[in-house]
Design a protein around this motif. Structure first.
Motif, PDB file in Angstrom:
ATOM      1  N   SER A 113       0.819  -1.218   0.000  1.00 16.47           N
ATOM      2  CA  SER A 113       0.000   0.000   0.000  1.00 16.47           C
ATOM      3  C   SER A 113       0.857   1.274   0.000  1.00 16.47           C
ATOM      4  CB  SER A 113      -0.944   0.021   1.205  1.00 16.47           C
ATOM      5  OG  SER A 113      -0.207   0.083   2.419  1.00 16.47           O
ATOM      6  N   HIS A 114       2.156   1.137   0.259  1.00 10.29           N
ATOM      7  CA  HIS A 114       3.063   2.288   0.252  1.00 10.29           C
ATOM      8  C   HIS A 114       3.545   2.659  -1.152  1.00 10.29           C
ATOM      9  CE1 HIS A 114       3.299   2.374   4.586  1.00 10.29           C
ATOM     10  NE2 HIS A 114       3.526   1.068   4.584  1.00 10.29           N
ATOM     11  N   PHE A 115       3.102   1.918  -2.153  1.00 12.40           N
ATOM     12  CA  PHE A 115       3.577   2.118  -3.519  1.00 12.40           C
ATOM     13  C   PHE A 115       2.404   2.458  -4.423  1.00 12.40           C
ATOM     14  CE2 PHE A 115       6.355  -0.689  -1.271  1.00 12.40           C
ATOM     15  CZ  PHE A 115       7.616  -0.245  -1.592  1.00 12.40           C
ATOM     16  N   ASP A 116       2.688   3.286  -5.421  1.00  8.40           N
ATOM     17  CA  ASP A 116       1.661   3.632  -6.397  1.00  8.40           C
ATOM     18  C   ASP A 116       2.312   3.814  -7.767  1.00  8.40           C
ATOM     19  OD1 ASP A 116       2.869   6.178  -6.375  1.00  8.40           O
ATOM     20  OD2 ASP A 116       1.312   7.048  -5.119  1.00  8.40           O
ATOM     21  N   GLU A 117       1.488   4.074  -8.756  1.00 12.80           N
ATOM     22  CA  GLU A 117       1.977   4.194 -10.125  1.00 12.80           C
ATOM     23  C   GLU A 117       2.953   5.357 -10.280  1.00 12.80           C
ATOM     24  OE1 GLU A 117       0.273   4.498 -14.701  1.00 12.80           O
ATOM     25  OE2 GLU A 117      -1.119   4.686 -13.021  1.00 12.80           O
ATOM     26  N   VAL A 118       2.688   6.465  -9.607  1.00 14.43           N
ATOM     27  CA  VAL A 118       3.558   7.642  -9.738  1.00 14.43           C
ATOM     28  C   VAL A 118       4.966   7.328  -9.260  1.00 14.43           C
ATOM     29  CG1 VAL A 118       3.932  10.006  -8.930  1.00 14.43           C
ATOM     30  CG2 VAL A 118       1.631   9.255  -9.576  1.00 14.43           C
ATOM     31  N   ARG A 119       5.057   6.710  -8.097  1.00 14.07           N
ATOM     32  CA  ARG A 119       6.370   6.350  -7.546  1.00 14.07           C
ATOM     33  C   ARG A 119       7.089   5.364  -8.475  1.00 14.07           C
ATOM     34  NH1 ARG A 119       8.495   6.266  -2.402  1.00 14.07           N
ATOM     35  NH2 ARG A 119      10.121   4.722  -2.107  1.00 14.07           N
ATOM     36  N   ALA A 120       6.375   4.339  -8.910  1.00 16.46           N
ATOM     37  CA  ALA A 120       6.981   3.331  -9.777  1.00 16.46           C
ATOM     38  C   ALA A 120       7.404   3.934 -11.114  1.00 16.46           C
ATOM     39  CB  ALA A 120       6.012   2.163  -9.985  1.00 16.46           C
ATOM     40  N   LYS A 121       6.648   4.892 -11.612  1.00 17.78           N
ATOM     41  CA  LYS A 121       6.963   5.529 -12.901  1.00 17.78           C
ATOM     42  C   LYS A 121       8.289   6.289 -12.831  1.00 17.78           C
ATOM     43  CE  LYS A 121       5.870   6.532 -17.141  1.00 17.78           C
ATOM     44  NZ  LYS A 121       5.992   5.485 -18.140  1.00 17.78           N
ATOM     45  N   VAL A 122       8.528   6.969 -11.719  1.00 15.23           N
ATOM     46  CA  VAL A 122       9.802   7.690 -11.544  1.00 15.23           C
ATOM     47  C   VAL A 122      10.963   6.702 -11.621  1.00 15.23           C
ATOM     48  CG1 VAL A 122      11.211   8.980  -9.869  1.00 15.23           C
ATOM     49  CG2 VAL A 122       8.816   9.597 -10.236  1.00 15.23           C
ATOM     50  N   HIS A 123      10.818   5.571 -10.963  1.00 11.23           N
ATOM     51  CA  HIS A 123      11.897   4.584 -10.954  1.00 11.23           C
ATOM     52  C   HIS A 123      11.987   3.837 -12.281  1.00 11.23           C
ATOM     53  CE1 HIS A 123      11.353   4.964  -6.392  1.00 11.23           C
ATOM     54  NE2 HIS A 123      12.262   5.814  -6.842  1.00 11.23           N
ATOM     55  N   GLN A 124      10.857   3.673 -12.962  1.00 10.37           N
ATOM     56  CA  GLN A 124      10.881   3.106 -14.308  1.00 10.37           C
ATOM     57  C   GLN A 124      11.686   4.019 -15.239  1.00 10.37           C
ATOM     58  OE1 GLN A 124       7.316   3.440 -16.767  1.00 10.37           O
ATOM     59  NE2 GLN A 124       7.515   1.272 -17.303  1.00 10.37           N
ATOM     60  N   ASN A 125      11.434   5.315 -15.140  1.00 10.59           N
ATOM     61  CA  ASN A 125      12.175   6.275 -15.974  1.00 10.59           C
ATOM     62  C   ASN A 125      13.669   6.217 -15.686  1.00 10.59           C
ATOM     63  OD1 ASN A 125       9.817   7.106 -17.218  1.00 10.59           O
ATOM     64  ND2 ASN A 125       9.538   8.874 -15.886  1.00 10.59           N
ATOM     65  N   GLY A 126      14.038   6.094 -14.414  1.00 11.40           N
ATOM     66  CA  GLY A 126      15.458   5.977 -14.055  1.00 11.40           C
ATOM     67  C   GLY A 126      16.082   4.729 -14.640  1.00 11.40           C
ATOM     68  N   ALA A 127      15.371   3.607 -14.576  1.00  7.39           N
ATOM     69  CA  ALA A 127      15.890   2.362 -15.149  1.00  7.39           C
ATOM     70  C   ALA A 127      16.017   2.481 -16.663  1.00  7.39           C
ATOM     71  CB  ALA A 127      14.971   1.191 -14.777  1.00  7.39           C
ATOM     72  N   ASN A 128      15.090   3.195 -17.286  1.00  7.47           N
ATOM     73  CA  ASN A 128      15.165   3.384 -18.734  1.00  7.47           C
ATOM     74  C   ASN A 128      16.353   4.245 -19.138  1.00  7.47           C
ATOM     75  OD1 ASN A 128      12.970   1.731 -19.197  1.00  7.47           O
ATOM     76  ND2 ASN A 128      11.501   3.420 -19.283  1.00  7.47           N
ATOM     77  N   VAL A 129      16.683   5.243 -18.326  1.00  7.80           N
ATOM     78  CA  VAL A 129      17.872   6.066 -18.593  1.00  7.80           C
ATOM     79  C   VAL A 129      19.113   5.181 -18.609  1.00  7.80           C
ATOM     80  CG1 VAL A 129      19.394   7.809 -17.552  1.00  7.80           C
ATOM     81  CG2 VAL A 129      16.947   8.260 -17.752  1.00  7.80           C
ATOM     82  N   VAL A 130      19.228   4.315 -17.614  1.00  8.88           N
ATOM     83  CA  VAL A 130      20.373   3.401 -17.549  1.00  8.88           C
ATOM     84  C   VAL A 130      20.346   2.434 -18.731  1.00  8.88           C
ATOM     85  CG1 VAL A 130      21.484   1.584 -16.183  1.00  8.88           C
ATOM     86  CG2 VAL A 130      20.580   3.639 -15.049  1.00  8.88           C
ATOM     87  N   HIS A 131      19.165   1.945 -19.078  1.00 12.80           N
ATOM     88  CA  HIS A 131      19.054   1.002 -20.200  1.00 12.80           C
ATOM     89  C   HIS A 131      19.502   1.635 -21.520  1.00 12.80           C
ATOM     90  CE1 HIS A 131      17.835  -2.636 -22.153  1.00 12.80           C
ATOM     91  NE2 HIS A 131      17.085  -1.957 -22.998  1.00 12.80           N
ATOM     92  N   VAL A 132      19.194   2.899 -21.712  1.00  7.35           N
ATOM     93  CA  VAL A 132      19.643   3.604 -22.923  1.00  7.35           C
ATOM     94  C   VAL A 132      21.173   3.657 -22.959  1.00  7.35           C
ATOM     95  CG1 VAL A 132      19.709   5.883 -24.031  1.00  7.35           C
ATOM     96  CG2 VAL A 132      17.529   4.917 -23.283  1.00  7.35           C
ATOM     97  N   LEU A 133      21.801   3.868 -21.812  1.00  8.11           N
ATOM     98  CA  LEU A 133      23.273   3.884 -21.757  1.00  8.11           C
ATOM     99  C   LEU A 133      23.841   2.497 -22.073  1.00  8.11           C
ATOM    100  CD1 LEU A 133      23.888   6.137 -18.629  1.00  8.11           C
ATOM    101  CD2 LEU A 133      24.058   6.781 -21.048  1.00  8.11           C
ATOM    102  N   ILE A 134      23.182   1.464 -21.566  1.00 10.25           N
ATOM    103  CA  ILE A 134      23.606   0.087 -21.857  1.00 10.25           C
ATOM    104  C   ILE A 134      23.499  -0.177 -23.364  1.00 10.25           C
ATOM    105  CG2 ILE A 134      22.912  -2.350 -21.599  1.00 10.25           C
ATOM    106  CD1 ILE A 134      24.302  -1.482 -19.109  1.00 10.25           C
ATOM    107  N   LYS A 135      22.374   0.198 -23.958  1.00  8.29           N
ATOM    108  CA  LYS A 135      22.192   0.001 -25.404  1.00  8.29           C
ATOM    109  C   LYS A 135      23.250   0.766 -26.191  1.00  8.29           C
ATOM    110  CE  LYS A 135      17.990   0.857 -26.704  1.00  8.29           C
ATOM    111  NZ  LYS A 135      16.548   1.052 -26.970  1.00  8.29           N
ATOM    112  N   LYS A 136      23.574   1.980 -25.775  1.00  8.60           N
ATOM    113  CA  LYS A 136      24.603   2.770 -26.449  1.00  8.60           C
ATOM    114  C   LYS A 136      25.955   2.058 -26.366  1.00  8.60           C
ATOM    115  CE  LYS A 136      26.956   7.251 -26.393  1.00  8.60           C
ATOM    116  NZ  LYS A 136      27.565   6.926 -27.658  1.00  8.60           N
ATOM    117  N   ALA A 137      26.282   1.546 -25.180  1.00  7.30           N
ATOM    118  CA  ALA A 137      27.558   0.837 -25.016  1.00  7.30           C
ATOM    119  C   ALA A 137      27.608  -0.394 -25.908  1.00  7.30           C
ATOM    120  CB  ALA A 137      27.754   0.463 -23.557  1.00  7.30           C
ATOM    121  N   LYS A 138      26.486  -1.080 -26.071  1.00  4.13           N
ATOM    122  CA  LYS A 138      26.446  -2.240 -26.969  1.00  4.13           C
ATOM    123  C   LYS A 138      26.679  -1.800 -28.408  1.00  4.13           C
ATOM    124  CE  LYS A 138      23.415  -5.235 -24.232  1.00  4.13           C
ATOM    125  NZ  LYS A 138      22.064  -5.840 -24.136  1.00  4.13           N
ATOM    126  N   LEU A 139      25.986  -0.749 -28.828  1.00  2.00           N
ATOM    127  CA  LEU A 139      26.145  -0.231 -30.201  1.00  2.00           C
ATOM    128  C   LEU A 139      27.567   0.267 -30.442  1.00  2.00           C
ATOM    129  CD1 LEU A 139      22.769   1.658 -30.690  1.00  2.00           C
ATOM    130  CD2 LEU A 139      23.512  -0.428 -31.861  1.00  2.00           C
TER     131      LEU A 139
END
Length: 144
Positions: A113-139
């Motif tokens: 109950s301490h978690f909601d979509e807004v909180r998870a979305k912020v952390h999803q965006n952070g993980a996506n930022v890192v994922h873009v860097l990983i994809k760049k390193a692969k390319l």
């Protein structure tokens, strides 16, 4: 069993996305933090972080910090220290504000109950930022 930060990043992010789509905010939120942390640690290895040959764990205890641990120097901050010392590091920047400052690995024990979509979305965006860097390193051919 050796640590594989790249595989851990990929599978935790994929599972987090599935949980997010199912509105399972607590577990999605937790896995986004773990995914981002694993991705950063794999990038840190590219930029010079030393790991134990037998386990793959970071040799420097400070590099074992979680993504939010401000007192020890978070993985977000440690990443920046490695990136800034790497010749091509300028091509792999993170936002200056750590989106995981309010995240903690111990949250896996918290009531959902301490978690909601807004909180998870912020952390999803952070993980996506890192994922873009990983994809760049692969390319860029930085991963063998």
């Amino acid at each position: 069993m050796n640590t594989d930060f790249l595989d851990a990043h990929d599978r935790h992010r994929q599972d987090a996305d599935l949980l997010f789509e199912a509105s399972r905010w607590a577990n999605a939120d937790h896995l986004y933090g773990v995914a981002a942390e694993c991705g950063l640690k794999r990038l840190m290895m590219l930029f010079g972080m030393q790991v134990e040959a037998t386990t793959g764990a970071p040799k420097n205890l400070q590099d074992r910090a979680h993504i939010n641990e401000a007192k020890k120097g978070s993985a977000w901050d440690r990443y920046e220290s490695y990136r800034s010392g790497y010749t091509a590091g300028a091509s792999y920047p993170l936002p200056t504000i750590n989106p995981y400052a309010d995240w903690d690995v111990a949250q896996r024990y918290a009531h959902q109950s301490h978690f909601d979509e807004v909180r998870a979305k912020v952390h999803q965006n952070g993980a996506n930022v890192v994922h873009v860097l990983i994809k760049k390193a692969k390319l860029d051919g930085l991963f063998s």
